[in-house]
Design a protein around this motif. Sequence first.
Motif, short mmCIF file in Angstrom:
data_model
loop_
_atom_site.label_atom_id
_atom_site.label_comp_id
_atom_site.label_asym_id
_atom_site.label_seq_id
_atom_site.Cartn_x
_atom_site.Cartn_y
_atom_site.Cartn_z
N GLN A 10 8.13 39.31 7.71
CA GLN A 10 8.88 40.52 7.37
C GLN A 10 9.74 40.33 6.13
O GLN A 10 9.95 41.28 5.35
CB GLN A 10 9.73 40.93 8.57
CG GLN A 10 10.41 42.27 8.44
CD GLN A 10 11.13 42.67 9.73
OE1 GLN A 10 11.28 41.86 10.64
NE2 GLN A 10 11.55 43.91 9.79
N LYS A 14 10.84 42.83 2.74
CA LYS A 14 12.01 43.31 3.49
C LYS A 14 12.43 44.71 3.06
O LYS A 14 13.19 45.37 3.77
CB LYS A 14 13.17 42.34 3.38
CG LYS A 14 13.86 42.31 2.01
CD LYS A 14 15.13 41.46 2.09
CE LYS A 14 15.95 41.57 0.81
NZ LYS A 14 17.24 40.85 0.92
N LEU A 18 10.78 48.98 9.21
CA LEU A 18 9.81 48.50 10.20
C LEU A 18 8.65 49.47 10.43
O LEU A 18 7.49 49.05 10.43
CB LEU A 18 10.52 48.19 11.51
CG LEU A 18 10.72 46.71 11.81
CD1 LEU A 18 11.68 46.49 12.95
CD2 LEU A 18 9.38 46.05 12.11
N LEU A 21 6.36 49.18 7.51
CA LEU A 21 5.67 47.89 7.49
C LEU A 21 4.51 47.90 8.48
O LEU A 21 3.39 47.47 8.16
CB LEU A 21 6.65 46.78 7.84
CG LEU A 21 6.05 45.39 8.08
CD1 LEU A 21 5.29 44.89 6.86
CD2 LEU A 21 7.14 44.40 8.48
N LEU A 35 8.61 38.48 12.49
CA LEU A 35 9.77 39.36 12.45
C LEU A 35 11.07 38.58 12.29
O LEU A 35 11.16 37.41 12.65
CB LEU A 35 9.82 40.21 13.72
CG LEU A 35 8.67 41.19 13.93
CD1 LEU A 35 8.80 41.91 15.25
CD2 LEU A 35 8.58 42.18 12.77
#
Length: 275
Positions: A10, A14, A18, A21, A35
């Motif tokens: 992740q 960044k 989420l 992603l 993660l």
Amino acid sequence: MSLARFSINQMTVKQLPLPELVDACRELGVPGVGLWREPVRAHGLQATAELVRDAGLTVTTLCRGGFLTATDPAERARALDDNRAAVDEAATLGTDTLVLVSGGLPAGSKDLHGARERIADALGELGPYAAARGVRLAVEPLHPMYAADRCVVSTLAQALDLAERFPAEQVGVTVDTYHLWWDDTAPAQIARAGASGRIHSFQLADWTTPLPAGVLNGRGQIGDGAIDMREWRSYVEKAGYDGPIEVELFNDALWARDGREVLAETAQRFLAHAV
């Protein structure tokens, strides 16, 4: 060539929230994701677990636990509590691997040996707790330039000396090319780790220079630097490792770009340089 073992950490992208992603991973056929605790907490632990599960993604690791070198009893107790919480979070997310960054020297200390022994003491407390929840602790050695302030475990041999005090299902190691590529004893130590089933995570990042101020965000995109990724993959595979291969990059220039573009590029670089 296949992305079947590819995992995107992740931190590499960044800038992507989420949900974005996860959507990008699904779109590109990326099967795994490593993660980090802070963005997971920001999104919500249960919500993240459901998000990745519904997308069919494998959570390859959770970063990070560790920082176990404190001498102050209250600070040590807080660190142990935080690591137990990290284990619980890993279990909820469905990953069996919590990566540990061990911690640097306490303020004013020059005692590397004592700091490493405190890590061993902490592992003795945390290992059984983690194993009971189906989680393994993966001690990650960091490049020696981080020894003072971030990680007193600088070599794979040092990491294994700690891990081997405990069962392999409790404590193993992370092999990260960025931190180990310079060490000509590392291939033998990888074989040592593999012989006892202690390679719990394998991460790629390239070494590029000059390093940025602060050095933390200097990890190069794979293929841009000095490391032969296929050579390192061969080391871990000869040692018996056949798990996910996670690309973890800390890089301000990558973070300034479109995250989906960086993810696609990273997948392409993985195929070009690590398969």
